[in-house]
Scaffold this active site. Structure first.
Site, PDB file in Angstrom:
ATOM      1  N   LYS A  14       0.845  -1.213   0.000  1.00  0.00           N
ATOM      2  CA  LYS A  14       0.000   0.000   0.000  1.00  0.00           C
ATOM      3  C   LYS A  14       0.877   1.259   0.000  1.00  0.00           C
ATOM      4  O   LYS A  14       0.642   2.184  -0.773  1.00  0.00           O
ATOM      5  CB  LYS A  14      -0.929   0.011   1.230  1.00  0.00           C
ATOM      6  CG  LYS A  14      -1.859  -1.205   1.319  1.00  0.00           C
ATOM      7  CD  LYS A  14      -2.796  -1.114   2.498  1.00  0.00           C
ATOM      8  CE  LYS A  14      -2.126  -1.160   3.858  1.00  0.00           C
ATOM      9  NZ  LYS A  14      -1.465  -2.436   4.185  1.00  0.00           N
ATOM     10  N   ARG A  89      -9.931   0.543   8.457  1.00  0.00           N
ATOM     11  CA  ARG A  89      -9.518  -0.810   8.847  1.00  0.00           C
ATOM     12  C   ARG A  89     -10.593  -1.544   9.624  1.00  0.00           C
ATOM     13  O   ARG A  89     -10.394  -2.701  10.006  1.00  0.00           O
ATOM     14  CB  ARG A  89      -8.284  -0.697   9.745  1.00  0.00           C
ATOM     15  CG  ARG A  89      -6.971  -1.024   9.064  1.00  0.00           C
ATOM     16  CD  ARG A  89      -5.872  -0.762  10.074  1.00  0.00           C
ATOM     17  NE  ARG A  89      -4.699  -1.528   9.858  1.00  0.00           N
ATOM     18  CZ  ARG A  89      -3.623  -1.073   9.223  1.00  0.00           C
ATOM     19  NH1 ARG A  89      -3.605   0.126   8.694  1.00  0.00           N
ATOM     20  NH2 ARG A  89      -2.560  -1.834   9.136  1.00  0.00           N
ATOM     21  N   ARG A 128      12.034  -6.287   5.609  1.00  0.00           N
ATOM     22  CA  ARG A 128      12.070  -4.855   5.892  1.00  0.00           C
ATOM     23  C   ARG A 128      12.466  -4.598   7.343  1.00  0.00           C
ATOM     24  O   ARG A 128      13.144  -3.623   7.656  1.00  0.00           O
ATOM     25  CB  ARG A 128      10.696  -4.221   5.611  1.00  0.00           C
ATOM     26  CG  ARG A 128      10.706  -2.715   5.789  1.00  0.00           C
ATOM     27  CD  ARG A 128       9.390  -2.070   5.436  1.00  0.00           C
ATOM     28  NE  ARG A 128       8.316  -2.506   6.308  1.00  0.00           N
ATOM     29  CZ  ARG A 128       7.050  -2.120   6.186  1.00  0.00           C
ATOM     30  NH1 ARG A 128       6.704  -1.309   5.207  1.00  0.00           N
ATOM     31  NH2 ARG A 128       6.136  -2.558   7.016  1.00  0.00           N
ATOM     32  N   ARG A 134      11.054  -0.499  12.456  1.00  0.00           N
ATOM     33  CA  ARG A 134       9.681  -0.727  12.931  1.00  0.00           C
ATOM     34  C   ARG A 134       9.632  -1.978  13.794  1.00  0.00           C
ATOM     35  O   ARG A 134       9.897  -3.082  13.327  1.00  0.00           O
ATOM     36  CB  ARG A 134       8.729  -0.866  11.737  1.00  0.00           C
ATOM     37  CG  ARG A 134       8.227   0.466  11.221  1.00  0.00           C
ATOM     38  CD  ARG A 134       7.299   0.329  10.044  1.00  0.00           C
ATOM     39  NE  ARG A 134       6.073  -0.402  10.339  1.00  0.00           N
ATOM     40  CZ  ARG A 134       5.027  -0.430   9.533  1.00  0.00           C
ATOM     41  NH1 ARG A 134       5.051   0.235   8.393  1.00  0.00           N
ATOM     42  NH2 ARG A 134       3.953  -1.124   9.856  1.00  0.00           N
ATOM     43  N   ARG A 146      -0.472  -9.396  13.112  1.00  0.00           N
ATOM     44  CA  ARG A 146      -0.994  -8.308  12.264  1.00  0.00           C
ATOM     45  C   ARG A 146      -1.856  -8.887  11.141  1.00  0.00           C
ATOM     46  O   ARG A 146      -2.913  -8.341  10.809  1.00  0.00           O
ATOM     47  CB  ARG A 146       0.164  -7.497  11.662  1.00  0.00           C
ATOM     48  CG  ARG A 146       0.834  -6.590  12.684  1.00  0.00           C
ATOM     49  CD  ARG A 146       2.193  -6.127  12.211  1.00  0.00           C
ATOM     50  NE  ARG A 146       2.174  -5.281  11.033  1.00  0.00           N
ATOM     51  CZ  ARG A 146       3.272  -4.971  10.331  1.00  0.00           C
ATOM     52  NH1 ARG A 146       4.461  -5.464  10.693  1.00  0.00           N
ATOM     53  NH2 ARG A 146       3.183  -4.177   9.290  1.00  0.00           N
TER      54      ARG A 146
HETATM   55  P1  AP5 Z   1       4.680  -1.503   1.889  1.00  0.00           P
HETATM   56  O1  AP5 Z   1       4.489  -0.737   0.629  1.00  0.00           O
HETATM   57  O2  AP5 Z   1       5.173  -0.768   3.095  1.00  0.00           O
HETATM   58  O3  AP5 Z   1       3.332  -2.282   2.263  1.00  0.00           O
HETATM   59  P2  AP5 Z   1       2.144  -1.816   3.156  1.00  0.00           P
HETATM   60  O4  AP5 Z   1       0.943  -2.568   2.668  1.00  0.00           O
HETATM   61  O5  AP5 Z   1       2.058  -0.319   3.189  1.00  0.00           O
HETATM   62  O6  AP5 Z   1       2.666  -2.402   4.538  1.00  0.00           O
HETATM   63  P3  AP5 Z   1       2.719  -1.767   5.983  1.00  0.00           P
HETATM   64  O7  AP5 Z   1       3.534  -2.662   6.834  1.00  0.00           O
HETATM   65  O8  AP5 Z   1       3.130  -0.341   5.954  1.00  0.00           O
HETATM   66  O9  AP5 Z   1       1.216  -1.898   6.301  1.00  0.00           O
HETATM   67  P4  AP5 Z   1       0.494  -2.032   7.632  1.00  0.00           P
HETATM   68  O10 AP5 Z   1      -0.896  -2.008   7.169  1.00  0.00           O
HETATM   69  O11 AP5 Z   1       0.864  -3.142   8.517  1.00  0.00           O
HETATM   70  O12 AP5 Z   1       1.073  -0.764   8.401  1.00  0.00           O
HETATM   71  P5  AP5 Z   1       0.442   0.608   8.790  1.00  0.00           P
HETATM   72  O13 AP5 Z   1       1.550   1.561   8.856  1.00  0.00           O
HETATM   73  O14 AP5 Z   1      -0.755   0.930   7.988  1.00  0.00           O
HETATM   74  O15 AP5 Z   1       5.624  -2.741   1.546  1.00  0.00           O
HETATM   75  C1  AP5 Z   1       6.063  -3.628   2.536  1.00  0.00           C
HETATM   76  C2  AP5 Z   1       7.434  -4.183   2.111  1.00  0.00           C
HETATM   77  O16 AP5 Z   1       7.275  -4.941   0.919  1.00  0.00           O
HETATM   78  C3  AP5 Z   1       8.444  -3.070   1.794  1.00  0.00           C
HETATM   79  O17 AP5 Z   1       9.732  -3.465   2.215  1.00  0.00           O
HETATM   80  C4  AP5 Z   1       8.377  -2.964   0.253  1.00  0.00           C
HETATM   81  O18 AP5 Z   1       9.578  -2.524  -0.289  1.00  0.00           O
HETATM   82  C5  AP5 Z   1       8.088  -4.395  -0.126  1.00  0.00           C
HETATM   83  N1  AP5 Z   1       7.293  -4.499  -1.370  1.00  0.00           N
HETATM   84  C6  AP5 Z   1       6.296  -3.672  -1.789  1.00  0.00           C
HETATM   85  N2  AP5 Z   1       5.812  -4.087  -2.960  1.00  0.00           N
HETATM   86  C7  AP5 Z   1       6.505  -5.210  -3.301  1.00  0.00           C
HETATM   87  C8  AP5 Z   1       6.460  -6.102  -4.412  1.00  0.00           C
HETATM   88  N3  AP5 Z   1       5.586  -5.933  -5.421  1.00  0.00           N
HETATM   89  N4  AP5 Z   1       7.306  -7.158  -4.414  1.00  0.00           N
HETATM   90  C9  AP5 Z   1       8.191  -7.359  -3.385  1.00  0.00           C
HETATM   91  N5  AP5 Z   1       8.306  -6.519  -2.314  1.00  0.00           N
HETATM   92  C10 AP5 Z   1       7.460  -5.463  -2.265  1.00  0.00           C
HETATM   93  O19 AP5 Z   1      -0.102   0.294  10.277  1.00  0.00           O
HETATM   94  C11 AP5 Z   1       0.777   0.007  11.338  1.00  0.00           C
HETATM   95  C12 AP5 Z   1      -0.024  -0.097  12.634  1.00  0.00           C
HETATM   96  O20 AP5 Z   1      -0.641   1.175  12.915  1.00  0.00           O
HETATM   97  C13 AP5 Z   1      -1.181  -1.092  12.640  1.00  0.00           C
HETATM   98  O21 AP5 Z   1      -0.758  -2.409  12.952  1.00  0.00           O
HETATM   99  C14 AP5 Z   1      -2.071  -0.492  13.744  1.00  0.00           C
HETATM  100  O22 AP5 Z   1      -1.553  -0.786  15.020  1.00  0.00           O
HETATM  101  C15 AP5 Z   1      -1.933   0.996  13.500  1.00  0.00           C
HETATM  102  N6  AP5 Z   1      -2.936   1.523  12.566  1.00  0.00           N
HETATM  103  C16 AP5 Z   1      -2.684   2.090  11.340  1.00  0.00           C
HETATM  104  N7  AP5 Z   1      -3.828   2.454  10.756  1.00  0.00           N
HETATM  105  C17 AP5 Z   1      -4.825   2.104  11.605  1.00  0.00           C
HETATM  106  C18 AP5 Z   1      -6.248   2.198  11.524  1.00  0.00           C
HETATM  107  N8  AP5 Z   1      -6.863   2.717  10.452  1.00  0.00           N
HETATM  108  N9  AP5 Z   1      -6.964   1.736  12.577  1.00  0.00           N
HETATM  109  C19 AP5 Z   1      -6.372   1.229  13.679  1.00  0.00           C
HETATM  110  N10 AP5 Z   1      -5.026   1.096  13.803  1.00  0.00           N
HETATM  111  C20 AP5 Z   1      -4.269   1.527  12.770  1.00  0.00           C
END
Ligand code: AP5
Length: 192
Positions: A14, A89, A128, A134, A146
């Site tokens: 994402k 979410r 990562r 992180r 997660r």
């Molecule tokens: P990346 O692009 O970072 O993927 P992502 O889907 O954004 O993953 P995140 O870990 O950031 O998502 P998340 O939903 O767990 O975290 P968030 O910050 O929202 O890519 C991931 C890796 O893969 C990278 O190394 C990238 O280079 C690699 N990659 C990408 N594309 C690729 C490909 N095609 N092939 C190979 N490799 C690839 O949330 C974190 C925490 O915050 C949550 O757990 C929760 O506690 C809290 N939180 C956030 N939002 C909310 C909400 N709305 N409600 C409640 N709690 C929330």
């Protein structure tokens, strides 16, 4: 105004794809994960409360993230549109987002959902975690938690948008640019 929900499990790409979409379409990315990490970095009371939940892979309460999104919408009245990354979410968050957008006479055009198998997600996130700093990327159990939270609490959000006829599934495995093109094809249709 063009508003897109970029959806998918942790590690599905994402954040990677949002950055490219922002560059191409001039939309504003709203990532609740990034906003929460900024609160933690600034040492705010909200950040302190969120940190333990995030480090454990659990969701932060709905009212906290809805409040953050509400103030971002308030502060960006002239935006061309938004990419919601990691929000909504829960179904409660999706309902709140619909209300916030309706107050501004706009709505979600599409939910684009990146589909990636669990095994690949775990590999990506642990990789990562070696240098991202992180805490939630560094422990396989937390990464699995997660994904479990995503399956139990977040997947129902897909049904919410399916009910509105806005859900589109995108294969999130393969080259980043190929996935980007598939996302753009959907956005280009939504813009017509
Ligand atoms: P990346 O692009 O970072 O993927 P992502 O889907 O954004 O993953 P995140 O870990 O950031 O998502 P998340 O939903 O767990 O975290 P968030 O910050 O929202 O890519 C991931 C890796 O893969 C990278 O190394 C990238 O280079 C690699 N990659 C990408 N594309 C690729 C490909 N095609 N092939 C190979 N490799 C690839 O949330 C974190 C925490 O915050 C949550 O757990 C929760 O506690 C809290 N939180 C956030 N939002 C909310 C909400 N709305 N409600 C409640 N709690 C929330």
């Amino acid at each position: 105004m063009l508003n897109i929900v970029l959806f998918g499990p942790p590690g599905s790409g994402k954040g990677t794809q949002s950055a490219k979409l922002v560059e191409k379409y001039g939309l504003l990315q709203l990532s609740t994960g990034d906003l929460l990490r900024a609160e933690i970095a600034e040492g705010t009371a909200l950040g302190l409360k969120a940190k333990s939940l995030m480090d454990a892979g659990q969701l932060v309460p709905d009212e906290v993230v809805i409040g953050m999104i509400s103030s971002k919408l308030e502060n960006n009245p002239t935006a061309k549109g938004f990419i919601f990354d990691g929000f909504p979410r829960t179904v409660a968050q999706a309902e709140a987002l619909d209300s916030l957008l309706a107050e501004r006479n706009t709505k979600i055009a599409k939910m684009l959902a990146l589909e990636v198998a669990n095994a690949e997600l775990i590999v990506r996130l642990l990789l990562r975690g070696k240098d991202s700093g992180r805490a939630d990327d560094q422990n396989e159990e937390v990464v699995k938690d997660r994904i479990e939270v995503y399956n139990s609490k977040t997947l129902p959000v897909a049904n919410y948008y399916k009910g509105q006829g806005k859900f589109v599934s995108i294969n999130g495995v393969g080259e980043v640019d190929k996935i980007f093109k598939a996302l753009c094809a959907q956005i280009d249709v939504a813009q017509i």
